[in-house]
Design an enzyme around this catalytic site. Sequence first.
Site: not given
Length: 677
Positions: A187, A269
């Site tokens: 991320e 995710e």
Amino acid sequence: MSLVSSYFPLPSIYEHYTNGGVYSGLDSSKPYFTLNGKNITIYSGAMHYFRVPRKYWRDRLRKMRATGLNTVETYVPWNLHEPQQGHYDFGDGDSDMQDFLNITEFLKTAQEEDLLAIVRPGPYICSEFEFGGFPSWLLRYVDIKFRTSEFNYMKFVARYFNILLPILAALQFSKGGPVIAFQVENEYGSTEKLGFFTPDKLYLRKLRKLFIDNGIVELLVTSDSPTAHGSIGTIPEVFLQTANFAANPEIEFLALKRLQPNRPVMAMEFWTGWFDHWGEIHHERDNQDFYNNFERILKYPASVNMYMFHGGSNFGFLNGANLANDRTDNSGYQPDISSYDYDAPLTESGDYTIKYVMVKQLISKYNPVLTRLPKTPSITYKDAYGPANIQRQLVMREIWDQVDFRFYSDVVLPMEYLPINNMSGQSYGYTVYRKKLLGNFYNKKSACNNKALLDIPSNSILTIAGRICDSAIILVDGVLLSKPLERTEDLNGFGFWKQNNSKLNLGSQGRYGATLEIIVENWGRNGFGYVDQFYQLKGLWQGEVFLNNLQISSWEIIPLEFKKSWIKNLSGWHTPKCFQVPGPALHKTNVYVDTPKDTFIDMRKWCKGIVIVNNFVLGRYSKIGPQQTLYLPAPFLEKGLNEVVIFEHYKPYNRVEFLDHPVYLTRSSRMRDIELM
């Protein structure tokens, strides 16, 4: 099974994709994935080997495969694999978490259970794990710049990756193993979008070079929200970008297609639930909302990794935290609970949920590749062992006397700076700041030599400058003077991170020659946020300690790490004193187990502390919730007597009780509590 498949048995995943030999790995050069030249849609679930007892790895993996999943995804925690500088543990390093860390065994077990694998080795993993997976000893290097190409940081990353990556390289699909892809960093695009810092593309290139130099040939990916972060956290010509989200899959996938045309789309995710902080209610995702979004992903069609499919537990002191402010303003600190249940398809203890049934139904509906599935494993029986009365006790002065290391300093220091663990500092547990004969200190600092001033005057004010990282218990002559944590609102008072320059009245009783003890707990390091937030130290370090505006110096600093070897050798246990006397102490009992089964320790009648089972720190508990029980897996128990030790900070109970199910404070239970008030 259909009539056709009864005559022609379905192949396994590996039979289907490796029939005729292995010539290529996972390819992303077309609008769809191929594996060894055959079309594949990735149906994956996240499970972290370091959050699940080793003896349960196969059970959980088989349950995952039984839904139709073809892949398991896991992070790799640097802090567990290099707990001390230059000392590594991959299942044989003799750390307290050793039995969780054989990643080779985990990935080979996944392959034996007919699952492919995606590995996300970091070096930063977030994962609501302690310090985002970074080892705390990195904090000893004051000029280090986390998640950048800065020399010192990359030096340690390279040293670690040069150990880790060859292990993973041998397990690649192209080499006959299960691993089809690796994620680089984690991320990374969120760092700019949230105003943290501009991502360092040179850093990403250096990480990629480390992967390649260590023999990694499989697909390299990154993951972010494409609608929120664009391609700022990746290098489009180098990595395949994947998406992280909870809802609106079509919008996220459209953004991915615009960023990288004619390449596959995947949710790295897809959040099945969410995690909990202490003082919150337990997060629960609506099952129908989960179903609808998951079906939209499969119908798109896109590949998906469910985060989490099985969350497991933050055993020991390994929960992470969030921090909404910079490194010195600790007021926005939010520590995570020990349970990482995540409201996932498999519960913390590996039980089935309605989401599990939904996943199985939807994959069966949309997966065009038919392969052989195992029979769904039977449920794991849970037991509620009978209550066990507390039999032995150690009070704090008896505990201090059994800590071998003591460090003396004129000023308070964070735990990471203590010269222990091969100069790696203290990572977890508690740090005690002790000042003996406080009356003598007060006399030396006084301008007047009147004997009346030799006593600590009544209503003296203790001041801790800055903010506490993260909570402090105050004892004077062994007597608890700070307020117990019984309600979430108590976090706003003295002794916790929210107060700046916090003050405590030491009471109306004057004292002479007193001993002050400040016990500071590390509730878990932040694992997400600003660059500066990765410098969050633990203990007392933001300012000095004052008594009536006079600075206290010459401290005795004692680390309480609660390592297995130390717990095992504790001696001097005695019959408990009155349970009505508040204050920190160790309380011990023995529980007889005929046949070890999973159970839950019910901590609702205790206040705040940690539970230790057979010398292993199971996790934290707190009356403020939402977690009210601690999951105790059967592999942690032995046939016969099992030792349970509780380090209670404030108000002990006289026995240990068990349940056959977990208890969380939920929105409905909070409302009932309010109605009863």
